[in-house]
Each structure stands twice: as structure tokens, then as C-alpha cells.
Design an enzyme around this catalytic site. Sequence first.
Site, mmCIF file in Angstrom:
data_model
loop_
_atom_site.group_PDB
_atom_site.id
_atom_site.type_symbol
_atom_site.label_atom_id
_atom_site.label_comp_id
_atom_site.label_asym_id
_atom_site.label_seq_id
_atom_site.Cartn_x
_atom_site.Cartn_y
_atom_site.Cartn_z
ATOM 1 N N CYS A 137 0.841 -1.045 0.152
ATOM 2 C CA CYS A 137 0.006 -0.199 -0.138
ATOM 3 C C CYS A 137 0.961 1.375 -0.049
ATOM 4 O O CYS A 137 0.242 2.303 -0.220
ATOM 5 C CB CYS A 137 -1.071 -0.023 1.252
ATOM 6 S SG CYS A 137 -1.680 -1.384 1.218
ATOM 7 N N ASN A 186 -10.598 -0.708 0.877
ATOM 8 C CA ASN A 186 -8.955 -0.525 0.564
ATOM 9 C C ASN A 186 -8.337 -1.113 -0.671
ATOM 10 O O ASN A 186 -8.466 -2.185 -0.899
ATOM 11 C CB ASN A 186 -8.428 -1.495 1.771
ATOM 12 C CG ASN A 186 -6.772 -1.251 1.864
ATOM 13 O OD1 ASN A 186 -6.290 -0.986 0.718
ATOM 14 N ND2 ASN A 186 -6.269 -1.858 2.841
ATOM 15 N N HIS A 232 -3.341 6.574 2.540
ATOM 16 C CA HIS A 232 -3.854 5.290 2.275
ATOM 17 C C HIS A 232 -5.159 5.191 2.962
ATOM 18 O O HIS A 232 -5.074 5.353 4.131
ATOM 19 C CB HIS A 232 -2.821 4.295 2.475
ATOM 20 C CG HIS A 232 -2.968 2.855 2.610
ATOM 21 N ND1 HIS A 232 -3.964 2.388 1.295
ATOM 22 C CD2 HIS A 232 -3.214 1.797 3.094
ATOM 23 C CE1 HIS A 232 -4.122 1.232 1.318
ATOM 24 N NE2 HIS A 232 -3.824 0.680 2.529
HETATM 25 N N1 ACO Z 1 -17.730 -9.494 10.417
HETATM 26 C C1 ACO Z 1 -18.157 -9.905 11.457
HETATM 27 N N2 ACO Z 1 -17.287 -10.383 12.402
HETATM 28 C C2 ACO Z 1 -15.993 -10.221 12.002
HETATM 29 C C3 ACO Z 1 -15.561 -9.652 10.951
HETATM 30 C C4 ACO Z 1 -16.643 -9.597 10.020
HETATM 31 N N3 ACO Z 1 -16.079 -8.942 8.670
HETATM 32 N N4 ACO Z 1 -14.173 -9.783 10.869
HETATM 33 C C5 ACO Z 1 -13.733 -10.167 11.902
HETATM 34 N N5 ACO Z 1 -14.933 -10.447 12.780
HETATM 35 C C6 ACO Z 1 -14.793 -10.862 14.129
HETATM 36 C C7 ACO Z 1 -13.811 -11.755 14.540
HETATM 37 O O1 ACO Z 1 -13.925 -13.000 14.108
HETATM 38 C C8 ACO Z 1 -13.520 -11.343 15.923
HETATM 39 O O2 ACO Z 1 -14.580 -12.474 16.375
HETATM 40 P P1 ACO Z 1 -14.342 -13.400 17.804
HETATM 41 O O3 ACO Z 1 -13.947 -12.521 18.960
HETATM 42 O O4 ACO Z 1 -15.417 -14.482 17.832
HETATM 43 O O5 ACO Z 1 -13.035 -14.223 17.147
HETATM 44 C C9 ACO Z 1 -14.231 -10.197 16.330
HETATM 45 O O6 ACO Z 1 -14.735 -9.871 14.932
HETATM 46 C C10 ACO Z 1 -12.917 -8.995 16.397
HETATM 47 O O7 ACO Z 1 -12.136 -9.489 15.518
HETATM 48 P P2 ACO Z 1 -10.761 -8.418 15.506
HETATM 49 O O8 ACO Z 1 -9.859 -8.940 14.392
HETATM 50 O O9 ACO Z 1 -10.238 -8.186 16.789
HETATM 51 O O10 ACO Z 1 -11.416 -7.174 15.002
HETATM 52 P P3 ACO Z 1 -10.937 -5.721 15.004
HETATM 53 O O11 ACO Z 1 -11.754 -4.757 15.917
HETATM 54 O O12 ACO Z 1 -9.561 -5.629 15.246
HETATM 55 O O13 ACO Z 1 -11.038 -5.207 13.567
HETATM 56 C C11 ACO Z 1 -9.936 -5.093 11.453
HETATM 57 C C12 ACO Z 1 -10.682 -5.741 12.685
HETATM 58 C C13 ACO Z 1 -10.983 -4.210 11.079
HETATM 59 C C14 ACO Z 1 -9.456 -5.725 10.400
HETATM 60 C C15 ACO Z 1 -8.976 -4.146 12.283
HETATM 61 O O14 ACO Z 1 -7.948 -4.856 13.048
HETATM 62 C C16 ACO Z 1 -8.192 -3.344 11.124
HETATM 63 O O15 ACO Z 1 -8.515 -2.386 10.365
HETATM 64 N N6 ACO Z 1 -6.960 -3.552 11.181
HETATM 65 C C17 ACO Z 1 -6.048 -2.892 10.301
HETATM 66 C C18 ACO Z 1 -6.139 -3.570 8.889
HETATM 67 C C19 ACO Z 1 -5.284 -2.820 7.725
HETATM 68 O O16 ACO Z 1 -5.256 -1.716 7.713
HETATM 69 N N7 ACO Z 1 -5.051 -3.303 6.833
HETATM 70 C C20 ACO Z 1 -4.510 -3.081 5.551
HETATM 71 C C21 ACO Z 1 -2.995 -2.590 5.631
HETATM 72 S S1 ACO Z 1 -2.066 -3.140 4.485
HETATM 73 C C22 ACO Z 1 -2.903 -2.972 2.933
HETATM 74 O O17 ACO Z 1 -3.501 -2.081 2.945
HETATM 75 C C23 ACO Z 1 -2.357 -3.780 1.938
#
Ligand code: ACO
Length: 342
Positions: free
Chosen positions: A113, A299, A269
Amino acid sequence: MNTSYKILGTGSYLPELTVDNEMYAKIIDTSDEWITSRTGIARRHLCDGETTWEIAVKAASIALSDAGISPESINMIIVTTITPDYTTPNMATIIQAEMGAEKAFCFDLNAACTGFIQAFDVAMQYIMNRDTPFTALIVAAESLSKLVDFSDRRTCVLFGDGAGAVVLSNREANGDRIVSGRVYESFFGADGTGGGYMTGKAFEAASHPFRSTDKPHREDRFDHETGIFLSMKGQEVYRFATTAMPMAIETVLENAGIALDEIDYVVPHQANDRILQAAAKRIGLDPEKMLSNIAETGNTSSASIPICLDQEIRSGRIRRGQNLILTGFGGGLTYGACACVY
Ligand code: ACO
């Protein structure tokens, strides 16, 4: 540094197929409420038969027409992507052939990214160091829909497809030399120890006819267990992003000798709205200046910055002469920022 350059033109393209959160809720265990509240994403565009190079050409053609120059005046084409159509030829030569930019030399750059801003910086190094006319076309194009597992709710809802392009030059479209006095500064960093936070596998290890059968197969470097699909440790990436992005912005401002309140907009980004708001808060930036189109695009990896830039220029929000910071973070881990003038 005050120097001579100009963003002559921009372009972007989003595939027609639009997929909203409700459509994901029909195929996986998720909800509009979960996706919107955790990420700010409402819908994203996905390729529907189009290839990455096709959407790249669409964005590049718009940028070239916006710049008002002919393809023959392009000296260099850089394409950034983590989702190319071929390992060879590179994407940039495909774009060159399609556009008829026969004088351009071509290469692809992969910094996930952060790719677009790294390519922007490489192009700037050529442009700033040449007295002779030099024009670069930078195209960021991604079809992340071919890299995500649509049964994995942790990743598939986050990503979209699209392309953005910028024409950078040390000459106006009419050939006049650009007058000096435009600020440009950049800062980049990487942390390879976080490589396992975001992985996509290219090839399996070779099993050629001469391979020793008694030697063990090397273990996967990152314990990547999702085959060809993207794997991400979301919380680790979140922590990294909310530290790296503010740090990159503050460092580039310091290097450029400009204050935060002299910046008109930050074009970041687009990975998660919560990351953008946390980064703005951390550096004391008015949240309105942290531009976001993630609700409509998801994204799009390296394409997200030039798509957002192009949309905000076309909407009239970003205007000529304004000070911008382009900033990104991503797999690698990589991160950085460029301070520039539109
Ligand atoms: N719908 C419903 N529930 C979901 C989903 C979904 N789409 N995705 C995950 N969950 C659940 C998980 O399974 C978990 O459930 P559990 O507690 O029963 O196991 C719960 O939600 C919490 O999961 P987390 O991973 O802890 O959720 P978090 O609050 O961290 O949010 C997210 C996840 C949105 C991915 C966040 O961590 C984030 O934005 N991280 C950065 C990601 C990023 O920037 N990526 C790209 C960077 S590099 C690039 O762009 C190529």
C-alpha cells in the site's frame, strides 16, 4: 526543498460492479453494522471480468488527457501493484504499449500500500535532477478481488479494486519550464520484522527434476497458511499503522521545514477510517483535513492514494497551489509520506 515540478494531471477508475455490505452479509457471517463501525467501509468496486492492466490503462488515459500531453512525451512509466496480471512482461510495459508511450522506460514497483508514494518519490528524483524535459506517468492499479478469500470474513470485506494515475513533470504541458519554488520532501521507512502481519504467496518452492529428495522442504518464511490468498493479522497492522503514519507525517513536515497548519490536506492510504481518525488525533490535525473516500472504495492498496487524490481534485476540494501530504503504510511492513504542492 524548493524545486521545479508539477502534477500535470490525475485520473482514476473504479470498476462498475459495486458490492455493498449487505451483499457480503448474504455470503458470509457479517453485517453492515460490523463492517461500517469497524472500518467505515460501506461498499467497494470489484472487477467483473476486467484485468488489472485494463483498469490501469483506463486511469492512465484519464490522467494523460487531464495533463494535456501526448503519450510520446512520457519518459518513464512506473506501475505499482501487488496484483499484476503477469510476472513478465511487467505491467508498465503493457501500459506503454496500450498508450503508445514509445519513448518511456518502464518498471513495476511493489511496496504494497506504500507503493504509489514510493513511485511518486522515485519519479520526483528523476524530475528534480534533470535540466532536460522529463515526464513520468505513475499508475497504481489493484485487483485485490483476485487475492482475497471470499469465505474469510476477516479480510474479504476490507478490500476493493481500482486504479489511479498521476502525470508528473518538470515542464508545463506547453513545454515551458516549471518555475521553481514548490516544496517537495519525502520520508520512507520499513520494518521487515513485521513481514508476517500481511502476506500473499507468489510461488511454491520449485520441485524441479534435479531436486534432492532427502533434503527437507524449507518451511514457509511467514507460516502463511492461506495458499494463494491474502493473510492478515489485523490488530498488529492496526497498531503499526496508527504509529507509523503519524510518525511519517511529522518527520516529513520537519524535514520540509513546514508546520502542520500550513498543510491544506493529507491524502492517506485508505485502509480503515478508524486508523485515519486516530492518526489525525495523534498529530493534532483537523479531522476534516484527513481525506477519506474509503466508504465508497474499501482498501484498494497502492491505488487508494491516487484514487482519493484524483476524486478530491475533481470535486474541487483540492486546488492548485495547495500543500498536500500523501502518506501510506502497508505490507512489508512499509510506510512513508511525501509533502508536495498540487
Ligand atoms: N464481520 C463480523 N465479524 C468479524 C468480521 C466481519 N467482517 N471480521 C472479523 N470479525 C470478528 C472476528 O472473528 C472476531 O470474532 P471473535 O472475537 O469471535 O473471534 C471479532 O470480529 C473481532 O475481531 P478483530 O480482528 O479483533 O477485530 P478488530 O476490531 O481488530 O477489527 C480490522 C478488524 C477491521 C481488520 C482491524 O483490525 C483493522 O482495520 N486492522 C488494520 C487492517 C489494515 O489496515 N489492513 C491493511 C493494511 S496493508 C494494506 O492495505 C495492503
